[in-house]
Design a protein around this motif. Structure first.
Motif, PDB file in Angstrom:
ATOM      1  N   GLN A   1       0.740  -1.103  -0.015  1.00 25.52           N
ATOM      2  CA  GLN A   1      -0.064   0.046  -0.120  1.00 25.52           C
ATOM      3  C   GLN A   1       0.945   1.132  -0.038  1.00 25.52           C
ATOM      4  O   GLN A   1       0.641   2.159  -0.742  1.00 25.52           O
ATOM      5  CB  GLN A   1      -0.857  -0.064   1.311  1.00 25.52           C
ATOM      6  CG  GLN A   1      -2.082  -1.022   1.024  1.00 25.52           C
ATOM      7  CD  GLN A   1      -1.527  -2.147   1.810  1.00 25.52           C
ATOM      8  OE1 GLN A   1      -0.342  -2.524   1.937  1.00 25.52           O
ATOM      9  NE2 GLN A   1      -2.557  -3.163   2.554  1.00 25.52           N
TER      10      GLN A   1
ATOM     11  N   ASP B   1       0.943   3.990  -2.823  1.00 27.04           N
ATOM     12  CA  ASP B   1       0.295   5.196  -2.605  1.00 27.04           C
ATOM     13  C   ASP B   1       1.208   6.233  -3.519  1.00 27.04           C
ATOM     14  O   ASP B   1       0.767   7.147  -4.091  1.00 27.04           O
ATOM     15  CB  ASP B   1       0.426   5.696  -1.305  1.00 27.04           C
ATOM     16  CG  ASP B   1      -0.840   4.834  -0.579  1.00 27.04           C
ATOM     17  OD1 ASP B   1      -1.771   4.205  -1.206  1.00 27.04           O
ATOM     18  OD2 ASP B   1      -0.936   4.800   0.827  1.00 27.04           O
TER      19      ASP B   1
ATOM     20  N   VAL C   1      -8.245   9.399  -6.440  1.00 23.50           N
ATOM     21  CA  VAL C   1      -7.976   8.003  -6.102  1.00 23.50           C
ATOM     22  C   VAL C   1      -8.481   7.732  -4.881  1.00 23.50           C
ATOM     23  O   VAL C   1      -8.328   8.661  -3.901  1.00 23.50           O
ATOM     24  CB  VAL C   1      -6.270   7.770  -6.215  1.00 23.50           C
ATOM     25  CG1 VAL C   1      -6.083   6.478  -5.805  1.00 23.50           C
ATOM     26  CG2 VAL C   1      -5.647   8.114  -7.535  1.00 23.50           C
ATOM     27  N   ASN C   2      -9.170   6.867  -4.871  1.00 22.58           N
ATOM     28  CA  ASN C   2      -9.894   6.409  -3.632  1.00 22.58           C
ATOM     29  C   ASN C   2      -9.456   5.351  -2.973  1.00 22.58           C
ATOM     30  O   ASN C   2      -9.230   4.246  -3.817  1.00 22.58           O
ATOM     31  CB  ASN C   2     -11.496   6.281  -3.691  1.00 22.58           C
ATOM     32  CG  ASN C   2     -12.113   7.540  -4.563  1.00 22.58           C
ATOM     33  OD1 ASN C   2     -12.255   8.495  -3.886  1.00 22.58           O
ATOM     34  ND2 ASN C   2     -12.097   7.696  -5.863  1.00 22.58           N
ATOM     35  N   LYS C   3      -9.034   5.123  -1.774  1.00 20.67           N
ATOM     36  CA  LYS C   3      -8.541   3.807  -1.079  1.00 20.67           C
ATOM     37  C   LYS C   3      -9.452   3.138  -0.289  1.00 20.67           C
ATOM     38  O   LYS C   3      -9.925   3.914   0.499  1.00 20.67           O
ATOM     39  CB  LYS C   3      -7.296   4.506  -0.318  1.00 20.67           C
ATOM     40  CG  LYS C   3      -6.621   3.290   0.283  1.00 20.67           C
ATOM     41  CD  LYS C   3      -5.137   3.898   1.003  1.00 20.67           C
ATOM     42  CE  LYS C   3      -4.205   2.734   1.383  1.00 20.67           C
ATOM     43  NZ  LYS C   3      -2.927   3.165   1.802  1.00 20.67           N
ATOM     44  N   CYS C   4      -9.817   1.953  -0.530  1.00 22.30           N
ATOM     45  CA  CYS C   4     -10.902   1.344   0.355  1.00 22.30           C
ATOM     46  C   CYS C   4     -10.302   1.283   1.688  1.00 22.30           C
ATOM     47  O   CYS C   4      -9.319   0.829   1.971  1.00 22.30           O
ATOM     48  CB  CYS C   4     -11.003  -0.002  -0.221  1.00 22.30           C
ATOM     49  SG  CYS C   4     -12.067  -0.994   0.501  1.00 22.30           S
TER      50      CYS C   4
ATOM     51  N   ARG D   1      -7.385  -2.472  -2.265  1.00 24.59           N
ATOM     52  CA  ARG D   1      -8.273  -2.194  -3.153  1.00 24.59           C
ATOM     53  C   ARG D   1      -8.470  -0.584  -3.288  1.00 24.59           C
ATOM     54  O   ARG D   1      -8.544   0.299  -2.459  1.00 24.59           O
ATOM     55  CB  ARG D   1      -9.703  -2.465  -2.916  1.00 24.59           C
ATOM     56  CG  ARG D   1     -10.886  -2.313  -3.981  1.00 24.59           C
ATOM     57  CD  ARG D   1     -12.030  -2.737  -3.707  1.00 24.59           C
ATOM     58  NE  ARG D   1     -12.801  -2.547  -4.845  1.00 24.59           N
ATOM     59  CZ  ARG D   1     -14.396  -2.465  -4.747  1.00 24.59           C
ATOM     60  NH1 ARG D   1     -14.796  -2.749  -3.676  1.00 24.59           N
ATOM     61  NH2 ARG D   1     -14.719  -2.222  -5.721  1.00 24.59           N
ATOM     62  N   TYR D   2      -8.337  -0.271  -4.776  1.00 24.02           N
ATOM     63  CA  TYR D   2      -8.308   1.257  -5.007  1.00 24.02           C
ATOM     64  C   TYR D   2      -9.147   1.516  -6.149  1.00 24.02           C
ATOM     65  O   TYR D   2      -9.346   0.653  -6.859  1.00 24.02           O
ATOM     66  CB  TYR D   2      -6.799   1.989  -5.424  1.00 24.02           C
ATOM     67  CG  TYR D   2      -5.927   1.758  -4.387  1.00 24.02           C
ATOM     68  CD1 TYR D   2      -5.258   2.880  -3.744  1.00 24.02           C
ATOM     69  CD2 TYR D   2      -5.142   0.639  -3.835  1.00 24.02           C
ATOM     70  CE1 TYR D   2      -4.380   2.977  -2.737  1.00 24.02           C
ATOM     71  CE2 TYR D   2      -4.301   0.576  -2.764  1.00 24.02           C
ATOM     72  CZ  TYR D   2      -3.810   1.852  -2.423  1.00 24.02           C
ATOM     73  OH  TYR D   2      -2.992   1.805  -1.444  1.00 24.02           O
TER      74      TYR D   2
END
Length: 99
Positions: free
Chosen positions: A15, A19, A41-44, A50-51
Motif C-alpha cells: 500500500q 500510494d 484516487v480512492n483507497k478502500c 483495493r483502490y
C-alpha cells in the motif's frame, strides 16, 4: 465528458509504495495526456489493497485510443503496473447528473 472508473487490486503489503507510485504516475504522466482532466484516487477502508481511480476524459477515444495506444501508457504502466495483483477492471460512464 466520459468518466473512467478503474477498480484496482494491488499485492498485499504494497500500500505505501503504491500510494507513492500512483501519485507520481498521475503528476508525471496524466498532465501530458490529451483529453484527461480531473482525477481522483480512492483507497478502500475495509480492503486496503483495493483502490478506485476515477479520471474524466473529453471523449472515450481520448482514453481508449489516444492514451492507451501511446508511449505515455507504457510509462504509466511501468510506474504502477508492478503493484497490480491482477488486471484492473476498467469501465466508462457518461455523466448523467453532476452537482
Amino acid at each position: 465528458m466520459i468518466l473512467e472508473i478503474a477498480d484496482i487490486r494491488i499485492k498485499p503489503g504494497q500500500q505505501a509504495a503504491f500510494d507513492e507510485a500512483i501519485q507520481r504516475a498521475l503528476t508525471t504522466v496524466m498532465g501530458r495526456v490529451k483529453g484527461a482532466h480531473d482525477y481522483s484516487v480512492n483507497k478502500c477502508i475495509e480492503n486496503p489493497e483495493r483502490y478506485v481511480l476515477q479520471i474524466m476524459w473529453d471523449t472515450l477515444e481520448d482514453h481508449t485510443i489516444g492514451f492507451r495506444e501511446s508511449p505515455l501508457f507504457a510509462e504509466w504502466r511501468a510506474i504502477i503496473g508492478p503493484f497490480f495483483a491482477g488486471p484492473p477492471l476498467v469501465e466508462h460512464f457518461e455523466v448523467l447528473v453532476k452537482g
